[in-house]
Motif scaffolding. Structure first.
Motif, PDB file in Angstrom:
ATOM      1  N   GLU A   8      34.838  44.615  47.335  1.00  0.00           N
ATOM      2  CA  GLU A   8      34.016  43.940  46.326  1.00  0.00           C
ATOM      3  C   GLU A   8      34.601  44.045  44.922  1.00  0.00           C
ATOM      4  OE1 GLU A   8      31.971  47.918  47.432  1.00  0.00           O
ATOM      5  OE2 GLU A   8      32.967  46.252  48.468  1.00  0.00           O
ATOM      6  N   VAL A   9      35.466  45.017  44.702  1.00  0.00           N
ATOM      7  CA  VAL A   9      36.107  45.151  43.385  1.00  0.00           C
ATOM      8  C   VAL A   9      36.932  43.916  43.050  1.00  0.00           C
ATOM      9  CG1 VAL A   9      37.856  46.464  42.102  1.00  0.00           C
ATOM     10  CG2 VAL A   9      36.139  47.673  43.451  1.00  0.00           C
ATOM     11  N   PHE A  10      37.489  43.281  44.073  1.00  0.00           N
ATOM     12  CA  PHE A  10      38.379  42.134  43.872  1.00  0.00           C
ATOM     13  C   PHE A  10      37.647  40.792  43.928  1.00  0.00           C
ATOM     14  CE2 PHE A  10      40.643  45.662  45.799  1.00  0.00           C
ATOM     15  CZ  PHE A  10      41.736  45.804  44.956  1.00  0.00           C
ATOM     16  N   ALA A  11      36.333  40.824  44.074  1.00  0.00           N
ATOM     17  CA  ALA A  11      35.570  39.581  44.244  1.00  0.00           C
ATOM     18  C   ALA A  11      34.585  39.337  43.107  1.00  0.00           C
ATOM     19  CB  ALA A  11      34.825  39.613  45.577  1.00  0.00           C
ATOM     20  N   THR A  12      34.761  40.001  41.982  1.00  0.00           N
ATOM     21  CA  THR A  12      33.850  39.803  40.859  1.00  0.00           C
ATOM     22  C   THR A  12      34.142  38.486  40.150  1.00  0.00           C
ATOM     23  OG1 THR A  12      35.295  40.920  39.274  1.00  0.00           O
ATOM     24  CG2 THR A  12      33.749  42.296  40.518  1.00  0.00           C
ATOM     25  N   ALA A  13      33.183  38.036  39.357  1.00  0.00           N
ATOM     26  CA  ALA A  13      33.338  36.777  38.624  1.00  0.00           C
ATOM     27  C   ALA A  13      34.497  36.864  37.628  1.00  0.00           C
ATOM     28  CB  ALA A  13      32.038  36.444  37.902  1.00  0.00           C
ATOM     29  N   GLU A  14      34.667  38.020  36.999  1.00  0.00           N
ATOM     30  CA  GLU A  14      35.752  38.189  36.026  1.00  0.00           C
ATOM     31  C   GLU A  14      37.113  38.050  36.692  1.00  0.00           C
ATOM     32  OE1 GLU A  14      37.720  41.563  33.064  1.00  0.00           O
ATOM     33  OE2 GLU A  14      35.897  42.019  34.190  1.00  0.00           O
ATOM     34  N   VAL A  15      37.270  38.680  37.840  1.00  0.00           N
ATOM     35  CA  VAL A  15      38.539  38.604  38.553  1.00  0.00           C
ATOM     36  C   VAL A  15      38.804  37.176  39.007  1.00  0.00           C
ATOM     37  CG1 VAL A  15      39.796  39.367  40.596  1.00  0.00           C
ATOM     38  CG2 VAL A  15      38.451  41.010  39.290  1.00  0.00           C
ATOM     39  N   GLU A  16      37.792  36.517  39.560  1.00  0.00           N
ATOM     40  CA  GLU A  16      37.964  35.140  40.050  1.00  0.00           C
ATOM     41  C   GLU A  16      38.302  34.183  38.921  1.00  0.00           C
ATOM     42  OE1 GLU A  16      37.861  33.491  43.194  1.00  0.00           O
ATOM     43  OE2 GLU A  16      38.362  35.552  43.701  1.00  0.00           O
ATOM     44  N   GLN A  17      37.766  34.444  37.730  1.00  0.00           N
ATOM     45  CA  GLN A  17      38.040  33.559  36.599  1.00  0.00           C
ATOM     46  C   GLN A  17      39.492  33.644  36.157  1.00  0.00           C
ATOM     47  OE1 GLN A  17      35.611  34.350  33.166  1.00  0.00           O
ATOM     48  NE2 GLN A  17      36.340  32.566  32.042  1.00  0.00           N
ATOM     49  N   VAL A  18      40.028  34.851  36.160  1.00  0.00           N
ATOM     50  CA  VAL A  18      41.409  35.048  35.704  1.00  0.00           C
ATOM     51  C   VAL A  18      42.402  34.783  36.834  1.00  0.00           C
ATOM     52  CG1 VAL A  18      43.037  36.677  34.680  1.00  0.00           C
ATOM     53  CG2 VAL A  18      40.628  36.724  34.010  1.00  0.00           C
ATOM     54  N   ARG A  19      42.081  35.255  38.034  1.00  0.00           N
ATOM     55  CA  ARG A  19      42.975  35.097  39.186  1.00  0.00           C
ATOM     56  C   ARG A  19      42.181  34.591  40.383  1.00  0.00           C
ATOM     57  NH1 ARG A  19      48.113  37.003  39.143  1.00  0.00           N
ATOM     58  NH2 ARG A  19      48.772  38.182  37.318  1.00  0.00           N
ATOM     59  N   PRO A  20      42.129  33.274  40.539  1.00  0.00           N
ATOM     60  CA  PRO A  20      41.346  32.698  41.637  1.00  0.00           C
ATOM     61  C   PRO A  20      41.825  33.178  43.014  1.00  0.00           C
ATOM     62  CG  PRO A  20      41.962  31.009  40.040  1.00  0.00           C
ATOM     63  CD  PRO A  20      42.723  32.245  39.676  1.00  0.00           C
ATOM     64  N   LEU A  21      40.876  33.361  43.898  1.00  0.00           N
ATOM     65  CA  LEU A  21      41.139  33.709  45.300  1.00  0.00           C
ATOM     66  C   LEU A  21      41.810  35.068  45.471  1.00  0.00           C
ATOM     67  CD1 LEU A  21      42.339  30.228  46.653  1.00  0.00           C
ATOM     68  CD2 LEU A  21      40.011  31.140  46.499  1.00  0.00           C
ATOM     69  N   ASN A  62      36.844  52.779  35.060  1.00  0.00           N
ATOM     70  CA  ASN A  62      35.401  52.930  35.251  1.00  0.00           C
ATOM     71  C   ASN A  62      34.867  52.103  36.419  1.00  0.00           C
ATOM     72  OD1 ASN A  62      35.354  54.618  32.968  1.00  0.00           O
ATOM     73  ND2 ASN A  62      35.005  52.873  31.597  1.00  0.00           N
ATOM     74  N   GLY A  63      35.632  52.091  37.506  1.00  0.00           N
ATOM     75  CA  GLY A  63      35.176  51.411  38.706  1.00  0.00           C
ATOM     76  C   GLY A  63      35.343  49.908  38.698  1.00  0.00           C
ATOM     77  N   LYS A  64      36.033  49.365  37.696  1.00  0.00           N
ATOM     78  CA  LYS A  64      36.214  47.911  37.606  1.00  0.00           C
ATOM     79  C   LYS A  64      37.676  47.575  37.308  1.00  0.00           C
ATOM     80  CE  LYS A  64      31.565  46.828  35.902  1.00  0.00           C
ATOM     81  NZ  LYS A  64      30.798  46.164  34.812  1.00  0.00           N
ATOM     82  N   LEU A  65      38.100  46.392  37.755  1.00  0.00           N
ATOM     83  CA  LEU A  65      39.421  45.888  37.406  1.00  0.00           C
ATOM     84  C   LEU A  65      39.368  45.293  36.002  1.00  0.00           C
ATOM     85  CD1 LEU A  65      40.487  44.049  40.692  1.00  0.00           C
ATOM     86  CD2 LEU A  65      41.346  46.231  39.830  1.00  0.00           C
ATOM     87  N   VAL A  66      40.375  45.595  35.210  1.00  0.00           N
ATOM     88  CA  VAL A  66      40.481  45.030  33.865  1.00  0.00           C
ATOM     89  C   VAL A  66      41.720  44.140  33.850  1.00  0.00           C
ATOM     90  CG1 VAL A  66      40.651  45.511  31.401  1.00  0.00           C
ATOM     91  CG2 VAL A  66      39.429  47.098  32.912  1.00  0.00           C
ATOM     92  N   ILE A  67      41.482  42.832  33.860  1.00  0.00           N
ATOM     93  CA  ILE A  67      42.585  41.881  33.939  1.00  0.00           C
ATOM     94  C   ILE A  67      42.737  41.097  32.641  1.00  0.00           C
ATOM     95  CG2 ILE A  67      43.528  39.894  35.203  1.00  0.00           C
ATOM     96  CD1 ILE A  67      42.003  40.773  37.619  1.00  0.00           C
ATOM     97  N   THR A  68      41.628  40.829  31.978  1.00  0.00           N
ATOM     98  CA  THR A  68      41.636  39.948  30.822  1.00  0.00           C
ATOM     99  C   THR A  68      42.638  40.392  29.759  1.00  0.00           C
ATOM    100  OG1 THR A  68      40.300  39.056  29.010  1.00  0.00           O
ATOM    101  CG2 THR A  68      39.705  41.240  29.836  1.00  0.00           C
TER     102      THR A  68
END
Length: 280
Positions: free
Chosen positions: A134-147, A226-232
């Motif tokens: 689920e870490v890789f399926a958040t809205a933030e991740v999908e917005q920056v890196r689809p799929l 903190n339990g989340k991917l930071v891509i932005t």
């Protein structure tokens, strides 16, 4: 072939420099050029026997233009030599770094530094624990890196040499800079590459089998905090991390996507000697 081309390149550079800086060499070059021009003009006049007067006028005009052009080049010699020096710098760097190719090209191969090899031989690193899907399926991740949720994060299918370097990047980033890295995607099938390419150039510019991902020689990574991917890239903390990440990756013989015109800050790949990507 490269060595021969490099030899002729520098011979040409020396000849041009001699013409512009040495009066005797310049005079000889002008004399040779003038002699060649007179020979050409004479042949042209004979070929155009029926219009000798017109031909003579044309040759004189052309000779005047050629002389003017030569004077222009002499006046601009410093500008021209500056340009040639700029072109020569990448070649010199390539020779010094023993890359075997010029650094004009993004896909230039890189020799392995002996210190890096020694460091890799001394390290037997293992991949970090897998993160929850689920870490890789958040809205933030999908917005920056689809799929991204569909991507492969299996370290075992990566090229062994690339995997060893990437794991060392992870270790240095954690131990030295305090950044935890997470693998977003490593190996990518040709079918998935085509699927991503169909989304547009903002996702990828490589078609199927044209990416190092298809050969286990590339990976996309992000920071984990903190339990989340930071891509932005809008996060200053993340951008500083990307800068450090690029420096570490390059020091270990990897290519960093942050150097490209199409910025891909989380991407690294290994230009393995002897391996060539297929091209259209």
């Amino acid at each position: 072939m490269f060595a021969l081309a490099l030899f002729f390149y520098f011979v040409l550079m020396v000849a041009v420099a001699a013409i512009f800086f040495l009066p005797s060499a310049r005079a000889r070059a002008v004399a040779m050029a003038s002699g060649a021009w007179r020979s050409f003009a004479s042949s042209w006049r004979r070929a155009r026997h029926g219009a000798a007067r017109t031909s003579t006028a044309s040759v004189r005009a052309a000779g005047s233009a050629g002389s003017g052009a030569l004077q222009f080049l002499v006046r601009r010699r410093f500008m021209l030599l500056g340009g040639l020096a700029v072109l020569a710098v990448p070649v010199l760097f390539s020779v010094v770094l023993r890359s075997g190719k010029t650094v004009f090209y993004e896909d230039a191969e890189r020799d392995t530094d002996e210190k890096v090899e020694a460091l890799l031989r001394g390290e037997h690193l293992v991949p970090p624990p897998a993160l929850p899907p689920e870490v890789f399926a958040t809205a933030e991740v999908e917005q920056v890196r689809p799929l991204t949720r569909e991507g492969s994060r299996n370290w075992d299918v990566l090229d062994p040499d690339f995997r060893a370097r990437l794991l060392l990047v992870y270790k240095v980033m954690k131990d030295k800079h305090g950044y935890d890295l997470a693998l977003l995607e490593g190996y990518r099938s040709p079918e998935r590459q085509a699927k991503l390419a169909a989304l547009g150039e903002h996702v990828t510019r490589a078609k199927a089998n044209q990416s190092y991902h298809q050969y286990g020689l590339a990976a996309d990574n992000a920071f984990y905090r903190n339990g989340k991917l930071v891509i932005t890239e809008k996060d200053p903390w993340a951008m500083e991390g990307y800068r450090l990440y690029g420096e570490v990756a390059e020091s270990l013989g990897l290519v960093w996507g942050g150097r490209w015109s199409f910025k891909d800050y989380g991407h690294v790949e290994y230009r393995k000697l002897g391996f060539k990507l297929p091209r259209d």
